[in-house]
Write a protein that holds these residues in place. Structure first.
Motif, PDB file in Angstrom:
ATOM      1  N   GLU A 196       0.832  -1.210   0.000  1.00  0.00           N
ATOM      2  CA  GLU A 196       0.000   0.000   0.000  1.00  0.00           C
ATOM      3  C   GLU A 196       0.867   1.262   0.000  1.00  0.00           C
ATOM      4  N   ALA A 197       1.810   1.294  -0.942  1.00  0.00           N
ATOM      5  CA  ALA A 197       2.739   2.430  -0.992  1.00  0.00           C
ATOM      6  C   ALA A 197       2.038   3.742  -1.319  1.00  0.00           C
ATOM      7  N   SER A 198       0.875   3.695  -1.970  1.00  0.00           N
ATOM      8  CA  SER A 198       0.170   4.938  -2.303  1.00  0.00           C
ATOM      9  C   SER A 198      -0.266   5.693  -1.057  1.00  0.00           C
TER      10      SER A 198
ATOM     11  N   LEU B 206       8.645  -2.066  -2.866  1.00  0.00           N
ATOM     12  CA  LEU B 206       7.450  -1.262  -2.653  1.00  0.00           C
ATOM     13  C   LEU B 206       6.330  -1.797  -3.531  1.00  0.00           C
ATOM     14  N   ILE B 207       5.132  -1.941  -2.954  1.00  0.00           N
ATOM     15  CA  ILE B 207       3.976  -2.481  -3.662  1.00  0.00           C
ATOM     16  C   ILE B 207       2.853  -1.457  -3.584  1.00  0.00           C
ATOM     17  N   GLY B 208       2.159  -1.239  -4.692  1.00  0.00           N
ATOM     18  CA  GLY B 208       1.068  -0.267  -4.633  1.00  0.00           C
ATOM     19  C   GLY B 208       0.211  -0.255  -5.874  1.00  0.00           C
ATOM     20  N   ASP B 209      -0.928   0.390  -5.735  1.00  0.00           N
ATOM     21  CA  ASP B 209      -1.869   0.593  -6.837  1.00  0.00           C
ATOM     22  C   ASP B 209      -1.813   2.066  -7.206  1.00  0.00           C
ATOM     23  N   PRO B 210      -1.312   2.410  -8.383  1.00  0.00           N
ATOM     24  CA  PRO B 210      -1.126   3.826  -8.727  1.00  0.00           C
ATOM     25  C   PRO B 210      -2.415   4.601  -8.915  1.00  0.00           C
ATOM     26  N   ASP B 211      -3.562   3.920  -8.990  1.00  0.00           N
ATOM     27  CA  ASP B 211      -4.829   4.604  -9.246  1.00  0.00           C
ATOM     28  C   ASP B 211      -5.624   4.873  -7.980  1.00  0.00           C
ATOM     29  N   GLN B 212      -5.116   4.445  -6.835  1.00  0.00           N
ATOM     30  CA  GLN B 212      -5.811   4.703  -5.579  1.00  0.00           C
ATOM     31  C   GLN B 212      -5.558   6.129  -5.109  1.00  0.00           C
TER      32      GLN B 212
END
Length: 666
Positions: A309-311, A333-339
């Motif tokens: 949840e890097a966002s 680092l793991i994340g969803d760029p659209d959140q």
């Protein structure tokens, strides 16, 4: 009237912003009004989530019908001010302690400019510690077991390979997608790149297998260390919130069980951690201090740090995290760029992605070095990136299934395509996606079902069972206050559950609610960090009447607040009166729900447009659902929300380019 006073009068500045500007005027009465306006805007920018203020576009921060100073003249006045330093004049000792910094057209509070600079140099340092070029051939058999190849599909339908045999149970139920060309497996590519690079960014939407990929990646790192005769790597799993950390750990546990069931060496799997930690707990909080116990001079005792949840991570926290990663360690680092971006200042993930490229290509040197694992024909493409590490963007949607047909709607929302989103919703053909175009109140239309769920929490067999059951359903709202706000909905729900008259919601900033308002089955949401309790903003708990004290005391009948502990079956108990500021959690804002998942989600948008509405908010809200989504919004409000894109002012992207290939030894 001066521009500063006009902005204050019209409510565009906080009292703190105005006071900060006037404090500098008192110290130097000759300070021009334009400089004081910029000073106030720089302070206000941080409160609005920006790292600084763009002097060429102040309307991005303050939407006011005023005559802004000319950008070039404005910068000249700031450059001449004693309160503003410029990196190009670093030799000017008289301004070494100036509270503001002007750089690349952005005006920063000094602290936030230093956070940006420290973060970039820290990422460069981590990436520069490239692992030794070890022979990867001994890992080929394990790699093929973790990422079995599938036959290529016809060219017209080529997508991503299916590898369901090693997936966690929930992911194994996903709809199978057509196979991709041999070698074009992005999960495999991400795992392989981790063997070769110390800094890795893995991005993707919900259900694209990010955590499953990370689990296999960590198994490979353990095998690589064993093959080289090294001790097993010390691994940390972390996320910004407790719920996100537990979700990550739970996914890892499921994935490890699937791996061992499919013949992967249990000894390798046993080297992976099965619990997660909040970033604050990982870094070591110090009561009443902005510092952490772990930093550059006392780094984290880990060889691999994985952060989900890097966002959600703001600029100061990300800078402190990177500072604490030891030399030679890996950072994933793991994340969803659209959140939604972080609530606090800085949209770090978005800024890094602007420098990192699309994550679709594989550099030629990596393709050649990883051929023993990926084969001789992986996707190879020129990669132009200012990101010092490597990025892989995952595409396949494991969560797409007959249970919840969310992907088409999520794609339309993500791209701001209101026409397609509304057409899908109004057609009613998406499985388990329900749309109320009237923007109706879920407490009216679905009252019995919702109440039955909340009442069942009080009848759970144990606190851990109640906490798990609570995640099955949640009302999510865009706003905190107002008729459709989380506070109002919570007050109404409490009244329905207790039979008491709905209390007037307390205004933001009030102290924690009285313990006397606690009741059996009340869901709790922590709203401020408490390092003493190890409870943090966004943590979810439940208030239950005890039948027996854990310590054997005669406390039967007393209300106890339970929050998740280090393991799912060992929640932590608190007296409600000792809790930090908290509220009910039957309804939550989308911001507070970020990092969580719920089986069924009721997403309620306001009846009228609100400045917090955006496509990122709607996307984040609807993707919290795992099996059922109810969206209540008028078409006009939804279309307005999808037309609005969250944008944060930041210098990270250009700063990464400026420092490309350099490391500040100091």
């Amino acid at each position: 009237m001066s521009l500063l006073e006009q902005l204050r009068r019209d409510g565009h500045l906080r009292t703190l912003d105005h006071a900060f500007a006037h404090s500098l005027r008192r110290l130097d009465p000759d300070t021009p009004d334009a400089v004081l306006v910029a000073v106030a805007l720089a302070a206000h920018a941080v409160s609005a989530g920006h790292a600084g203020v763009d002097l060429a576009a102040p309307q991005l921060l303050v939407d006011a019908a005023v005559d802004w100073p000319d950008a070039e003249t404005w910068q000249q006045q700031l450059a001449a001010s004693r309160w503003v330093a410029q990196p190009s004049r670093s030799e000017d000792e008289a301004r070494a302690d100036a509270p503001l910094v002007l750089e690349h057209g952005l005006l920063y509070l000094r602290r936030y400019r230093e956070y940006e600079r420290a973060l970039v140099l820290g990422l460069q340092r981590i990436a520069a510690a490239t692992p030794a070029n070890e022979d990867l051939a001994p890992l080929a058999a394990l790699f093929a077991q973790l990422f079995p190849r599938t036959a290529p599909a016809p060219a017209a339908t080529m997508e991503a390979p299916t590898q369901l045999s090693l997936l966690a149970p929930a992911e194994a139920q996903a709809t199978r997608t057509p196979a991709a060309p041999e070698g074009d497996d992005r999960q495999a590519r991400a795992a392989a790149l981790a063997l070769r690079h110390s800094l890795l960014l893995v991005t993707g939407g919900p259900g694209t297998g990010k955590t499953t990929t990370i689990t296999r990646l960590l198994v490979l790192l353990a095998a690589q260390a064993a093959a080289a005769g090294r001790t097993p790597p010390r691994i940390a799993l972390a996320a910004p919130t407790g719920r996100a950390a537990e979700r990550m750990a739970e996914s890892v546990r499921h994935a490890l069980a699937a791996l061992t069931a499919n013949g992967v060496d249990p000894a390798l799997c046993a080297q992976l951690p099965v619990t997660g930690s909040t970033l604050h707990r990982l870094l070591g909080t110090i009561p009443d201090a902005p510092r952490f116990r772990h930093h550059a001079d006392n780094p984290l005792p880990f060889d691999v740090v994985v952060v989900d949840e890097a966002s959600m991570i703001d600029l100061p926290l990300m800078a402190k995290l990177v500072d604490a990663v030891p030399d030679g360690a890996r950072l994933v680092l793991i994340g969803d760029p659209d959140q939604l971006p972080s609530v606090e200042a800085g949209d770090v993930l978005s800024a890094v992605l602007r420098a990192a490229g699309d994550g679709h290509g594989l550099p030629a040197d990596d393709a050649a070095a990883l051929a023993p694992l990926l084969g001789t024909s992986p996707v190879a493409a020129p990669v132009s990136s200012n990101f010092p590490g490597r990025r892989v963007h995952l595409l396949r949607g494991w969560r797409q299934s007959d249970a919840l047909q969310l992907a088409p709607l999520a794609d339309a929302v993500r791209t701001g395509d209101a026409d397609t989103a509304l057409a899908l919703l109004q057609a009613g053909t998406l499985s388990n996606v329900h749309f109320d175009a009237s923007g109706g109140d879920p407490l009216h239309g679905h009252r019995d079902r919702l109440l039955a769920h909340w009442q069942s929490l009080a009848d759970a067999d144990s606190p851990s069972a109640a906490l798990a059951q609570a995640a099955r359903l949640r009302i999510l709202t865009a706003v905190r206050e107002g008729p459709q706000g989380a506070r109002t909905l919570n007050a109404r729900i409490e009244a329905l559950l207790t039979g008491r008259q709905a209390a007037q919601p307390q205004r933001k900033g009030n102290a924690a609610r009285d313990a006397g308002e606690a009741f059996h089955g009340r869901l709790l949401l922590i709203t401020e960090n408490s390092y003493r309790h190890r409870l943090f903003n966004g943590d979810i708990g439940i208030c239950l009447r005890s039948e027996a004290s854990p310590a054997g005391r005669d406390d039967a009948g007393h209300l106890v607040a339970w929050f998740p502990g280090d393991t799912p079956d060992a929640p932590r108990a608190f007296h409600p009166a000792t809790l930090p500021a908290h509220d009910s959690a039957f309804a939550m804002t989308v911001h507070k729900a970020q990092g969580s998942e719920f089986d069924a989600v009721w997403l309620l948008l306001p009846a009228r447009d609100n400045r917090v509405l955006s496509r990122e908010l709607v996307y984040t809200g609807l993707t919290r659902a795992k099996s059922e989504l109810h969206l209540s919004a008028t078409p006009g409000v939804l279309a307005t929300a999808l037309a609005r894109h969250v944008s944060r002012v930041s210098g990270l992207a250009w700063r990464l380019g400026e420092h490309r290939g350099t490391v500040d030894a100091s």
